[in-house]
Design a protein around this motif. Structure first.
Motif, PDB file in Angstrom:
ATOM      1  N   ALA A 428      35.028  55.051  23.861  1.00 29.91           N
ATOM      2  CA  ALA A 428      34.027  54.763  24.891  1.00 29.91           C
ATOM      3  C   ALA A 428      34.032  53.285  25.260  1.00 29.91           C
ATOM      4  CB  ALA A 428      32.645  55.193  24.403  1.00 29.91           C
ATOM      5  N   HIS A 429      34.141  52.424  24.261  1.00 29.58           N
ATOM      6  CA  HIS A 429      34.156  50.982  24.520  1.00 29.58           C
ATOM      7  C   HIS A 429      35.382  50.588  25.343  1.00 29.58           C
ATOM      8  CE1 HIS A 429      33.873  46.660  23.653  1.00 29.58           C
ATOM      9  NE2 HIS A 429      35.169  46.723  23.414  1.00 29.58           N
ATOM     10  N   ASN A 430      36.558  51.080  24.960  1.00 29.13           N
ATOM     11  CA  ASN A 430      37.771  50.739  25.699  1.00 29.13           C
ATOM     12  C   ASN A 430      37.751  51.306  27.114  1.00 29.13           C
ATOM     13  OD1 ASN A 430      38.661  49.422  23.453  1.00 29.13           O
ATOM     14  ND2 ASN A 430      40.462  50.690  23.120  1.00 29.13           N
ATOM     15  N   MET A 431      37.135  52.462  27.287  1.00 29.15           N
ATOM     16  CA  MET A 431      37.015  53.023  28.627  1.00 29.15           C
ATOM     17  C   MET A 431      36.208  52.085  29.530  1.00 29.15           C
ATOM     18  SD  MET A 431      35.213  56.621  29.741  1.00 29.15           S
ATOM     19  CE  MET A 431      33.634  56.041  29.076  1.00 29.15           C
ATOM     20  N   LEU A 432      35.078  51.599  29.048  1.00 30.69           N
ATOM     21  CA  LEU A 432      34.276  50.677  29.836  1.00 30.69           C
ATOM     22  C   LEU A 432      35.009  49.362  30.081  1.00 30.69           C
ATOM     23  CD1 LEU A 432      30.764  51.223  28.200  1.00 30.69           C
ATOM     24  CD2 LEU A 432      31.692  52.275  30.268  1.00 30.69           C
ATOM     25  N   ARG A 433      35.707  48.870  29.059  1.00 31.19           N
ATOM     26  CA  ARG A 433      36.444  47.621  29.228  1.00 31.19           C
ATOM     27  C   ARG A 433      37.592  47.788  30.220  1.00 31.19           C
ATOM     28  NH1 ARG A 433      33.813  43.842  29.130  1.00 31.19           N
ATOM     29  NH2 ARG A 433      35.701  42.567  29.036  1.00 31.19           N
ATOM     30  N   SER A 434      38.258  48.943  30.212  1.00 30.20           N
ATOM     31  CA  SER A 434      39.342  49.176  31.165  1.00 30.20           C
ATOM     32  C   SER A 434      38.810  49.226  32.592  1.00 30.20           C
ATOM     33  CB  SER A 434      40.068  50.475  30.825  1.00 30.20           C
ATOM     34  OG  SER A 434      39.210  51.597  30.980  1.00 30.20           O
ATOM     35  N   PHE A 435      37.613  49.825  32.767  1.00 30.03           N
ATOM     36  CA  PHE A 435      37.000  49.799  34.096  1.00 30.03           C
ATOM     37  C   PHE A 435      36.770  48.364  34.555  1.00 30.03           C
ATOM     38  CE2 PHE A 435      34.806  54.145  33.278  1.00 30.03           C
ATOM     39  CZ  PHE A 435      36.027  54.776  33.464  1.00 30.03           C
ATOM     40  N   ALA A 436      36.237  47.534  33.653  1.00 31.39           N
ATOM     41  CA  ALA A 436      35.934  46.146  34.011  1.00 31.39           C
ATOM     42  C   ALA A 436      37.212  45.355  34.283  1.00 31.39           C
ATOM     43  CB  ALA A 436      35.127  45.486  32.893  1.00 31.39           C
ATOM     44  N   LEU A 437      38.246  45.567  33.468  1.00 33.63           N
ATOM     45  CA  LEU A 437      39.496  44.828  33.657  1.00 33.63           C
ATOM     46  C   LEU A 437      40.163  45.194  34.982  1.00 33.63           C
ATOM     47  CD1 LEU A 437      40.979  45.029  30.050  1.00 33.63           C
ATOM     48  CD2 LEU A 437      40.059  43.009  31.171  1.00 33.63           C
ATOM     49  N   ARG A 438      40.216  46.486  35.280  1.00 33.26           N
ATOM     50  CA  ARG A 438      40.849  46.898  36.535  1.00 33.26           C
ATOM     51  C   ARG A 438      40.026  46.460  37.739  1.00 33.26           C
ATOM     52  NH1 ARG A 438      45.029  50.242  35.218  1.00 33.26           N
ATOM     53  NH2 ARG A 438      44.935  51.257  33.171  1.00 33.26           N
ATOM     54  N   ALA A 439      38.707  46.481  37.619  1.00 33.52           N
ATOM     55  CA  ALA A 439      37.874  45.997  38.717  1.00 33.52           C
ATOM     56  C   ALA A 439      38.080  44.505  38.940  1.00 33.52           C
ATOM     57  CB  ALA A 439      36.406  46.296  38.420  1.00 33.52           C
ATOM     58  N   ALA A 440      38.236  43.738  37.850  1.00 33.58           N
ATOM     59  CA  ALA A 440      38.483  42.300  37.992  1.00 33.58           C
ATOM     60  C   ALA A 440      39.824  42.036  38.671  1.00 33.58           C
ATOM     61  CB  ALA A 440      38.433  41.631  36.626  1.00 33.58           C
ATOM     62  N   VAL A 441      40.828  42.840  38.323  1.00 34.65           N
ATOM     63  CA  VAL A 441      42.140  42.675  38.958  1.00 34.65           C
ATOM     64  C   VAL A 441      42.067  42.981  40.448  1.00 34.65           C
ATOM     65  CG1 VAL A 441      44.484  43.599  39.040  1.00 34.65           C
ATOM     66  CG2 VAL A 441      43.422  43.090  36.843  1.00 34.65           C
ATOM     67  N   LYS A 442      41.361  44.053  40.818  1.00 33.56           N
ATOM     68  CA  LYS A 442      41.224  44.401  42.232  1.00 33.56           C
ATOM     69  C   LYS A 442      40.459  43.323  42.988  1.00 33.56           C
ATOM     70  CE  LYS A 442      41.432  49.422  41.647  1.00 33.56           C
ATOM     71  NZ  LYS A 442      40.692  50.713  41.822  1.00 33.56           N
ATOM     72  N   ALA A 443      39.389  42.796  42.370  1.00 37.26           N
ATOM     73  CA  ALA A 443      38.613  41.749  43.034  1.00 37.26           C
ATOM     74  C   ALA A 443      39.449  40.484  43.227  1.00 37.26           C
ATOM     75  CB  ALA A 443      37.363  41.448  42.213  1.00 37.26           C
ATOM     76  N   LYS A 444      40.245  40.151  42.225  1.00 40.94           N
ATOM     77  CA  LYS A 444      41.099  38.975  42.341  1.00 40.94           C
ATOM     78  C   LYS A 444      42.141  39.164  43.439  1.00 40.94           C
ATOM     79  CE  LYS A 444      44.174  35.982  39.648  1.00 40.94           C
ATOM     80  NZ  LYS A 444      44.796  35.758  38.312  1.00 40.94           N
ATOM     81  N   ALA A 445      42.748  40.367  43.502  1.00 42.42           N
ATOM     82  CA  ALA A 445      43.742  40.636  44.537  1.00 42.42           C
ATOM     83  C   ALA A 445      43.110  40.598  45.923  1.00 42.42           C
ATOM     84  CB  ALA A 445      44.393  41.989  44.282  1.00 42.42           C
TER      85      ALA A 445
END
Length: 457
Positions: A428-445
């Motif tokens: 569950a923790h990694n799932m939430l962290r993966s959402f945050a990491l991918r969202a940060a990558v999309k926002a940066k792009a």
């Protein structure tokens, strides 16, 4: 004229004028009124609700191993069970919500809208939920490893620096359930006698109307006898451990009391908790990457100390193909044997030395230090070492999320089941962290694309 004909005969009525403030106008509940709502269950959950992301995440997992374990197949008898995807989503969302009880989750599936949306009309019971939670530890291990590997391949997580820390979680056993060897033998004898007596009563009067009740009592007595037998087995392990320690440090062992084992959860052990109290608990080990705070591996130990637990965790990482160059732990893990082993494996182990008995500088080199230990003291005393070691504090965020997600007191018994609960938290923790990491990558792009569009040709 019309008004005179209709109301002319009525006496004139005056509105009462209460003294001071008028009576309040209120809206009171009317529960007997019939009301009908026509709406699909899917329409009751907003499109941006986080539970939809959890369901999408579970739908993309490979749960073929769980499907193969289902015995109800086409053309064969058997009641169809709930889909593994549904049970997986329920437990992931319950973990995020801090729900650790199967009975509580069963009730939420009936009363709470979000859990009802996940169920989608599929009925639940706490037996199925509880069995599923602890039945697929190998699959959970694989899902954790695959999730980490996918993020590493995508370049979202680095393997250079990892941290490890222990989290002591209250066991599902009372402090009064711990007994010494003599008392365990007495309880075992009494439990065996009760099982034999109940069995004899059932055989003597098989047609009795109380047969079902007596059979349940016999089953409960056999289960208690099994727990006492497990406690006796655990007692032998504790006595063997004490004998090993007695050979190296007789003074400390002589001051300790006689070992005890729990008749409720034999593998649990009384440990010193974060608040200074002593309670039955498990020592849960979590290995994470400090920058992304992604969990790489977990394990559960029944010892009250973290000393010596760094090497087994690193060996587990090597088995999965992860070879960090820097490994950060707190002072409770400091052990010269582990430091020397890590040095030979080309890993820099970062952990502060403990305070000396005579108040001398713990970073100062000692005569009996090996080359690896001397290098460790020098590294920890340097400014660069202090800067690197500051990253270990970020691991506390992982521990804090674990507490919020229910890692405060277990509702299961046994070391293996406790590790399964820890795996659910890691997923569950990694799932939430993966959402945050991918969202940060999309926002940066998106930001880089917008900045590039504003640059004049």
């Amino acid at each position: 004229m019309a008004e005179e004909g209709l109301f002319g005969g009525l006496p004139e009525q005056k509105r009462p004028q209460p003294e001071g403030r008028g009576a309040p106008r209120l809206r009171v509940p009317e529960r007997s009124q019939i009301d009908t709502h026509w709406a699909a269950l899917d329409d009751l959950i907003p499109d941006d609700h986080p539970v939809r992301a959890v369901w999408a995440f579970v739908s993309g997992l490979d749960l073929s191993a769980m499907h193969q374990a289902i015995r109800a197949c086409e053309g064969q008898p058997g009641h169809p069970p709930a889909a593994p995807e549904l049970l997986m989503a329920l437990w992931l969302w319950a973990t995020i919500d801090g729900v650790g009880s199967a009975r509580r989750l069963d009730q939420l599936c009936k009363d709470h809208l979000v859990y009802r949306w996940l169920c989608g009309g599929v009925s639940m019971n706490y037996h199925s939920l509880s069995d599923f939670r602890i039945a697929h530890v190998a699959v959970l291990d694989q899902l954790l490893a695959r999730g980490v590997a996918s993020l590493v391949e995508a370049g979202l997580v680095s393997l250079d620096t990892l941290t490890q820390d222990g989290l002591r979680v209250r066991a599902a056993a009372g402090s009064g359930s711990f007994r010494r060897r003599k008392r365990l033998e007495e309880l075992r004898t009494a439990a065996q006698a009760r099982v034999e007596r109940l069995r004899a009563e059932i055989e003597a009067d098989p047609g009795s109307g109380n047969k079902v009740r007596r059979a349940a009592q016999e089953r409960a007595a056999r289960e208690r006898e099994g727990r006492i037998a497990a406690a006796q087995q655990r007692m032998q392990e504790l006595e063997a451990e004490r004998a090993r320690r007695e050979k190296t440090n007789k003074q400390d062992v002589s001051k300790q009391k006689e070992p005890r084992a729990s008749t409720t959860d034999a593998e649990a052990r009384v440990m010193k908790m974060a608040d200074g109290g002593f309670r039955p608990a498990y020592n849960m080990q979590i290995v994470a990457e400090p920058t992304s705070q992604l969990i790489f591996a977990v394990d559960t130990d029944s010892s009250g100390s973290d000393r010596g637990l760094a090497r087994p965790a690193i060996e587990g990482l090597h088995a999965r193909g992860y070879r960090p160059s820097d490994y950060l732990v707190d002072g409770g893990f400091a052990k010269h044997d582990d430091i020397e082993w890590a040095h030979e494996a080309s890993i820099q182990l970062w952990c502060p030395p403990g305070q000396t008995k005579h108040g001398t500088d713990p970073y100062a080199p000692k005569r009996d230090d090996s080359a690896a230990v001397a290098d460790w003291r020098k590294r920890m005393a340097s400014d660069l070492g202090k800067q690197i070691y500051r990253k270990r504090a970020e691991h506390e965020c992982v521990n804090a999320r674990g507490r919020r997600m229910g890692l405060q007191q277990l509702t299961v018994r046994g070391k293996q089941k406790a590790r399964t609960v820890l795996l659910w938290f890691a997923l569950a923790h990694n799932m939430l962290r993966s959402f945050a990491l991918r969202a940060a990558v999309k926002a940066k792009a998106a930001a880089e694309q917008a900045a590039a569009a504003q640059v004049p040709a």
